[in-house]
Every structure is written in C-alpha cells, then in structure tokens.
Design an enzyme around this catalytic site. Structure first.
Site, PDB file in Angstrom:
ATOM      1  N   ARG A  46       0.845  -1.205   0.000  1.00  0.00           N
ATOM      2  CA  ARG A  46       0.000   0.000   0.000  1.00  0.00           C
ATOM      3  C   ARG A  46       0.879   1.254   0.000  1.00  0.00           C
ATOM      4  O   ARG A  46       0.591   2.247  -0.654  1.00  0.00           O
ATOM      5  CB  ARG A  46      -0.963   0.003   1.203  1.00  0.00           C
ATOM      6  CG  ARG A  46      -1.690   1.331   1.383  1.00  0.00           C
ATOM      7  CD  ARG A  46      -2.936   1.250   2.256  1.00  0.00           C
ATOM      8  NE  ARG A  46      -2.808   0.423   3.417  1.00  0.00           N
ATOM      9  CZ  ARG A  46      -2.139   0.749   4.538  1.00  0.00           C
ATOM     10  NH1 ARG A  46      -1.523   1.899   4.620  1.00  0.00           N
ATOM     11  NH2 ARG A  46      -2.070  -0.095   5.547  1.00  0.00           N
ATOM     12  N   TYR A  98     -17.864  14.989 -15.487  1.00  0.00           N
ATOM     13  CA  TYR A  98     -18.310  13.595 -15.397  1.00  0.00           C
ATOM     14  C   TYR A  98     -19.328  13.436 -14.255  1.00  0.00           C
ATOM     15  O   TYR A  98     -19.152  14.039 -13.176  1.00  0.00           O
ATOM     16  CB  TYR A  98     -17.070  12.720 -15.177  1.00  0.00           C
ATOM     17  CG  TYR A  98     -17.393  11.298 -14.802  1.00  0.00           C
ATOM     18  CD1 TYR A  98     -18.197  10.501 -15.626  1.00  0.00           C
ATOM     19  CD2 TYR A  98     -16.910  10.734 -13.624  1.00  0.00           C
ATOM     20  CE1 TYR A  98     -18.503   9.199 -15.280  1.00  0.00           C
ATOM     21  CE2 TYR A  98     -17.209   9.427 -13.278  1.00  0.00           C
ATOM     22  CZ  TYR A  98     -18.015   8.673 -14.109  1.00  0.00           C
ATOM     23  OH  TYR A  98     -18.323   7.387 -13.758  1.00  0.00           O
ATOM     24  N   ASP A 170      -8.721  17.664 -14.705  1.00  0.00           N
ATOM     25  CA  ASP A 170      -8.954  16.279 -15.122  1.00  0.00           C
ATOM     26  C   ASP A 170      -8.601  16.218 -16.607  1.00  0.00           C
ATOM     27  O   ASP A 170      -9.336  16.730 -17.461  1.00  0.00           O
ATOM     28  CB  ASP A 170     -10.425  15.924 -14.861  1.00  0.00           C
ATOM     29  CG  ASP A 170     -10.761  14.483 -15.244  1.00  0.00           C
ATOM     30  OD1 ASP A 170     -10.032  13.911 -16.070  1.00  0.00           O
ATOM     31  OD2 ASP A 170     -11.761  13.961 -14.730  1.00  0.00           O
ATOM     32  N   LYS A 195      -9.232   4.996 -18.946  1.00  0.00           N
ATOM     33  CA  LYS A 195      -9.608   5.471 -20.280  1.00  0.00           C
ATOM     34  C   LYS A 195      -8.425   5.377 -21.257  1.00  0.00           C
ATOM     35  O   LYS A 195      -7.953   4.302 -21.522  1.00  0.00           O
ATOM     36  CB  LYS A 195     -10.157   6.901 -20.165  1.00  0.00           C
ATOM     37  CG  LYS A 195     -11.255   7.063 -19.083  1.00  0.00           C
ATOM     38  CD  LYS A 195     -12.467   6.215 -19.391  1.00  0.00           C
ATOM     39  CE  LYS A 195     -13.646   6.390 -18.460  1.00  0.00           C
ATOM     40  NZ  LYS A 195     -13.422   6.359 -17.035  1.00  0.00           N
TER      41      LYS A 195
HETATM   42  C1  PLP Z   1     -13.514  12.583 -17.232  1.00  0.00           C
HETATM   43  C2  PLP Z   1     -13.603  11.499 -16.202  1.00  0.00           C
HETATM   44  N1  PLP Z   1     -13.026  11.677 -15.002  1.00  0.00           N
HETATM   45  C3  PLP Z   1     -13.079  10.726 -14.046  1.00  0.00           C
HETATM   46  C4  PLP Z   1     -13.734   9.525 -14.252  1.00  0.00           C
HETATM   47  C5  PLP Z   1     -13.766   8.500 -13.157  1.00  0.00           C
HETATM   48  O1  PLP Z   1     -12.841   7.490 -13.439  1.00  0.00           O
HETATM   49  P1  PLP Z   1     -13.014   5.956 -12.992  1.00  0.00           P
HETATM   50  O2  PLP Z   1     -14.208   5.413 -13.705  1.00  0.00           O
HETATM   51  O3  PLP Z   1     -11.717   5.349 -13.405  1.00  0.00           O
HETATM   52  O4  PLP Z   1     -13.208   5.951 -11.524  1.00  0.00           O
HETATM   53  C6  PLP Z   1     -14.359   9.294 -15.483  1.00  0.00           C
HETATM   54  C7  PLP Z   1     -15.064   8.029 -15.730  1.00  0.00           C
HETATM   55  O5  PLP Z   1     -15.787   7.872 -16.685  1.00  0.00           O
HETATM   56  C8  PLP Z   1     -14.299  10.310 -16.480  1.00  0.00           C
HETATM   57  O6  PLP Z   1     -14.880  10.157 -17.675  1.00  0.00           O
END
Ligand code: PLP
Length: 403
Positions: A46, A98, A170, A195
C-alpha cells in the site's frame, strides 16, 4: 525526449538481474528487506510497490510533473485530491463534468461541510464572481464530459492563484498527447487511467500528477492513509497501454474528426460538440491548447426525444452501448440515462445534457466501418417516412457545408 519515447522508456527500465526488457510484475504485498527496516525503499505494497512505482515514474514524465500517484480508480484519485480540503472550504467546479465527479462533490463532500459551486469555467468573469475567501480548489475537466467544452488553463490558473486556490485539471479526455496542464500553470493533473492511458478496457485506475514536491508529500500521505492504490497487475497493464498512447490517440482523433464532420451535416442532428469543428465555440482555444489532436470523444444532439435516443444507442453494432471512453473499441452511450444519470435532473438540463444527447468514444476500427455503422443506426432508430423524405433531403443539402 519526445512523449512517445518517454512513454516507452521512462519507468520501464530493463530488469538488472536477468536483463528482462519488460520489468517483472511485483505481486508481493509485503517485503522483507535486509538491514535497517526503517530505511527500506519498499516495506508494504500500500505504501509502495515497484510495479506501481514504474508506472508513476512514467506518468510524471508524460505530464512534466515531479511525481505521480496511481490509484485504484479515477474516482479514488479525485477523492484523494479533495481530501486536501477541510470543513468550511469551498470548491468551484465546471458545469461540464463527469457524473461521478458531480456525485462526489455534491453527495459525499457536502457531508463533510465542503461546498461546491458549479460554474461554466470558460466564463472567467463568472468564475471570478463565484470565488469566495474559502475557495481552495478549482476543478476543471478539459475537454469537459460530455459537452467537450474547453477551459483556458493558463488564464484559470492565474485566477486561481491570485485567490490562493489550487487548480486541478482532469486531463482524461485530452491526455498528455494533446495538453499538459502542469506546463500551463495547473497544480494537479488527474486522470482516469481506465480510459486512454490504459486504452484497452481491461483495467481500472486513476492518477494524480503534480509539480510541487510538498504537494506530492501531502497527497502521498492521504493516499497511504486512505489506501486506494492501483493494484500491481493493473499497473502492469497500464504501463503496457501507455507505450502506444500517442499513436492510438492521434489515430482515434483523426477518425473522430471525420465522424464529427459527418454528423454536423446530418439532417437528424441538431448540434455536434467537438473542439475540432470550426462551429465549436472555443475552436480557436482548441487550436492552441490541444496541439492538433482534438480528442476521440464526440457528442451530438439528435433531433429526437429520450426514447428515440435510447433506440439509437441500441441500434449500432460496432459502437457498443457502454459507458467509458478511450479504448480501442468504439463505444456509444446516452449521458442522460448512463454516464450522467447521477446528476439531479434540473442540474443536468441546466448543464446542457439533454435527453437527445449521444456520446461517442471513437476507437481504432476503420473509420469507414464506423461511419457505415452510424448510417445504419439512423435508418433503424429514426426511419424517415415517405412524406417527410423531401424535407429531409432539403435539410441534408442545406447542412452539407464543408468545415
Ligand atoms: C472525465 C472522467 N473523469 C473521471 C472519471 C472516473 O474514473 P473511474 O471510472 O476510473 O473511476 C471518469 C469516468 O468515466 C471520467 O470520464
């Protein structure tokens, strides 16, 4: 060193004992180092794991940061960043974010006395007006999900810093191939590694990358204390995926532009959201900030209701109906009922996420096959009656203006 070279060589050094070109996968949860235990580099997975450390080194190099942290999911990475805040602190986030980010801000952090205001972040005057003395964090998605809006990262960083707030970006949709927010003034870069970084729909992961060693120490403390680290096998897959990130992303962007152009001429499409189209309200900013790769996600509004949009996303064959983006397989979804279903309906409509909105993630299939798939979905889900045909034709001709 160019990005594609870094993605292959940094953090992926050959294994010294055997000369193995691919570093081994370290699954051990605990370590028994010789000598002084308190000085060991690794003691418990961890707190640190060699496979995760390799990936983190690559991520830091790709985003021009001093260090990175790999998490069990993108949401875990977002959660860690928000734990920098205390009760009474305030966050400003974009309206185009998101659904899971909306949920953690409004339905988890509010419980700890941390309030969020959603603001369209391209409107710097609106951001300035929303800033309070307690604002500690501005959270931007770039491009936004699902409407692909852009933020001027340099200007937003300046504004955040003039109020002693941090700017976190992000960067999941842009990837470091298109934008490196730390070089434009952002303090934290976040990724859902699930992604584009992973790229093959076979892992779940997240990342935070920073350029300030003190901020890294604070985030490392939170991550180690809360424990949402990326599993070694997922790190291994992610490191492998990243080696082809640049070629995958550039190719996917090319196909996405073709598809966006096709859709923008379609008589049954009201509007296309894609930063590479001259009709995008921030196309000029996109040209500077996205460095010629406008992304592999395209959203568009059907001239249709909720049910017809649901029929459309169930009618494609190559575009599989699924949430997520960024993999080699193309995906299709209806944000209102899928990726953004966790929004309160009024906030969703206010954010411009209509019932007829469709989001595509363009993969690596041949673009002609993808276009044929969309054409047959229009025919299946939104058939044109004989009486409507002449008007349809006229609208098709009127829309047919090359970008
Ligand atoms: C732009 C964006 N940020 C964060 C996330 C969250 O990521 P995770 O699904 O890996 O937890 C997503 C998920 O679709 C996303 O599209």
């Amino acid at each position: 060193m160019h990005l594609s070279t870094r993605s292959i060589h940094v953090g992926n050094e050959k294994e010294p004992l055997t000369g193995a070109v691919i570093p081994p996968l370290h699954l051990s949860s605990t370590f028994a180092p010789d000598g002084d235990f308190s000085k060991a580099v690794y003691d418990y997975s961890r707190s640190g794991n060699p496979t995760r450390a390799g990936l983190e080194t690559t991520l830091a190099a790709l985003e021009e940061g001093c260090a990175a942290l790999a998490f069990s999911s993108g949401m875990a990475a977002i959660h860690c960043a928000t734990q920098l805040l205390r009760s009474g602190d305030h966050i400003i986030a974009g309206t185009d974010i998101y659904g899971g980010t909306y949920r953690i801000l409004h339905k988890i952090l509010n419980r700890a006395g941390i309030e969020t205001t959603l603001v369209p972040l391209h409107d710097l005057e609106a951001v300035a007006a929303a800033i309070r003395p307690s604002t500690r964090l501005i959270w931007a998605e770039n491009p936004g999900n699902p409407l692909l809006s852009l933020v001027d990262i340099e200007a937003l960083a300046e504004l955040a810093h003039s109020h002693q707030a941090l700017l976190a970006v992000d960067n999941t949709f842009a990837t470091p191939v298109a934008t490196q927010p730390l070089t434009l003034g952002a303090d934290i870069v976040m990724h859902s590694a699930t992604k584009f970084l992973g790229g093959h729909s076979d892992l779940l992961g997240g990342a935070l990358i920073v350029k300030d060693p003190e901020l890294y120490k604070e985030l490392y403390f939170i991550q180690n204390a809360t424990g949402a680290v990326m599993a070694p096998f997922d790190c291994f897959l992610c490191s492998r995926g990243i080696k082809t990130l640049e070629v995958r992303f550039r190719e996917q962007c090319k196909s996405a532009l073709w598809i966006a152009q096709y859709l923008s001429h379609h008589p049954q499409v009201r509007k296309v959201h894609y930063p590479g189209l001259s009709s995008h309200p921030q196309h000029t900013l996109a040209q500077q900030q996205l460095r010629g790769s406008y992304g592999a996600v395209v959203s568009f509004e059907l001239d249709a209701d909720f049910q017809a949009a649901q029929r459309f996303v169930s009618s494609t064959h190559l575009f599989q109906r699924a949430v997520s983006v960024g993999a080699v397989e193309s995906l299709i979804e209806q944000p209102a009922s899928m990726s953004h279903a966790s929004y309160d309906k009024t906030d969703r409509i206010k954010a411009g996420i209509s019932d007829g909105l469709i989001r595509l993630s363009v993969g690596l299939e041949h673009v002609h096959d993808l276009l044929a798939d969309l054409q047959q979905a229009f025919r299946t889900a939104l058939p044109i009656s004989e009486e409507a045909r002449p008007e349809h034709k006229a609208r098709a001709n009127a829309n047919y203006v090359f970008q």
